[in-house]
Design an enzyme around this catalytic site. Structure first.
Site, PDB file in Angstrom:
ATOM      1  N   HIS A  27      -3.522 -23.203 -17.019  1.00  0.00           N
ATOM      2  CA  HIS A  27      -4.322 -21.982 -17.177  1.00  0.00           C
ATOM      3  C   HIS A  27      -3.890 -20.910 -16.196  1.00  0.00           C
ATOM      4  CE1 HIS A  27      -7.688 -19.647 -18.583  1.00  0.00           C
ATOM      5  NE2 HIS A  27      -8.184 -19.551 -17.371  1.00  0.00           N
ATOM      6  N   LYS A  84     -11.577  -6.842 -22.011  1.00  0.00           N
ATOM      7  CA  LYS A  84     -12.812  -7.599 -22.217  1.00  0.00           C
ATOM      8  C   LYS A  84     -13.599  -7.670 -20.920  1.00  0.00           C
ATOM      9  CE  LYS A  84     -11.288 -12.311 -21.142  1.00  0.00           C
ATOM     10  NZ  LYS A  84     -11.078 -13.680 -21.650  1.00  0.00           N
TER      11      LYS A  84
END
Length: 327
Positions: free
Chosen positions: A138, A203
């Site tokens: 990640h 976002k």
């Protein structure tokens, strides 16, 4: 006896937990070997028992375990298998975790939080691991958490080469990152697709609410273009499907989603089916059961990549050579 001889001086043994046996069996086939037979079962109170049916003394052991739900159960099984390998006098032990557990908890956002991804590395090391192998972490900083060599494999070649076959005109493709944090990966995708332009979706996220982000607007030219929307994982699919809607609203002609890890927690499948993307392309680093399969989903095998990396490590070769020197 299971294993691969290397100039008569060392022996590779491949072992697997129960979380995703088909993937481990595919890796074994790619390597031309078999998994070491293993007895593993759970007691009534949830405790796990493991025992290998063959000697691993002096062998270079590669232990594969993926981490679908219930993730904590499979982590514990993996740790017990590591301890067993260490006590059975394996020469070296490499953890192969295609989907690294707790990877999203790689730093503190607020006071009094754990750094869970670091704890996982510490547990691997304490249990007996000498080396760690994973796919599309990640965040790259996780490589620094483990006290030993870390092989950070990338699924971009597998995913991008397949996505190329799904588009009629690669010159009309825009690679889109679902947020600013994945832009560097998007650049590698764009290079793989022949220099496609980039865009990203802005976002916002409330760090106190799990699995919830709001996609607001797209930055970059997407009108009339085929957008390849990339990410490392799809969990509940809120972020990625929100980004699809933003791209469609901005005039994107077509959207293809590509991600490495198909976590697919509810209601991911429902969201992906109705979001408007033409294709969803993932790998099998995590099992994708029949109930999570749907029209438009394509699952690519990660086994050839894992097998090549394992072979390179076993033969003291170069894992980064698989990615033109990148890791």
């Amino acid at each position: 006896m299971t294993g691969i001889l290397n100039n008569g001086s060392s022996r590779l043994v491949l072992l697997s937990g129960r979380a995703h046996l088909p993937l481990a069996e595919d890796v074994a086939r790619e390597l031309g070997t078999e998994l070491v037979p293993t007895d593993a079962y759970d007691f009534a109170n949830g405790e796990t028992y493991v025992r290998f049916s063959e000697s691993v003394r002096g062998a270079d052991a590669f232990l594969i375990q993926s981490h679908p739900a219930p993730i904590n159960h499979w982590i514990m099984e993996q740790l017990l298998m590591l301890d067993s390998l260490k006590r059975a006098s394996a020469n070296s032990i490499t953890v192969v975790s295609p989907f690294y557990p707790y990877a999203r908890q790689d730093k503190k956002h607020q006071g009094r939080e754990p750094i869970s991804a670091r704890l996982i590395s510490d547990l691997y090391k304490t249990a007996g691991a000498d080396r760690l192998m994973s796919v599309d972490l990640h965040t790259a900083q996780i490589q620094g958490f483990f006290d030993g060599p870390v092989d950070h494999l990338m699924a971009i070649p597998i995913l991008a080469d397949h996505v190329r076959t799904l588009v009629d005109d690669v010159d009309n493709v825009t690679v889109v990152s679902p947020d600013t944090g994945r832009v560097r990966v998007a650049e590698q995708w764009a290079e793989r697709l022949g220099g496609s332009p980039l865009a990203f979706v802005h976002k916002t996220r409330d760090i106190t609410v799990p699995n919830q982000a709001v996609s607001k607007e797209v930055v970059g030219q997407v009108a009339g273009r085929t957008c390849v929307l990339i990410d490392d994982m799809i969990d509940t699919a809120g972020t990625i499907t929100g980004a699809v809607k933003v791209l469609k609203a901005a005039g994107a002609k077509d959207v293809i989603i590509a991600a490495t890890h198909a976590v697919f927690s509810d209601p991911a499948v429902e969201r992906l089916q109705s979001c408007g993307a033409r294709k969803v392309v993932v790998t099998d680093t995590l099992p994708v059961p029949p109930e999570h399969r749907f029209e438009g989903l394509e699952v690519l095998s990660i086994a050839p990549l894992l097998a090549r990396a394992i072979q390179e490590v076993f033969e003291d070769g170069s894992v980064t050579s698989l990615f033109n020197g990148r890791s």
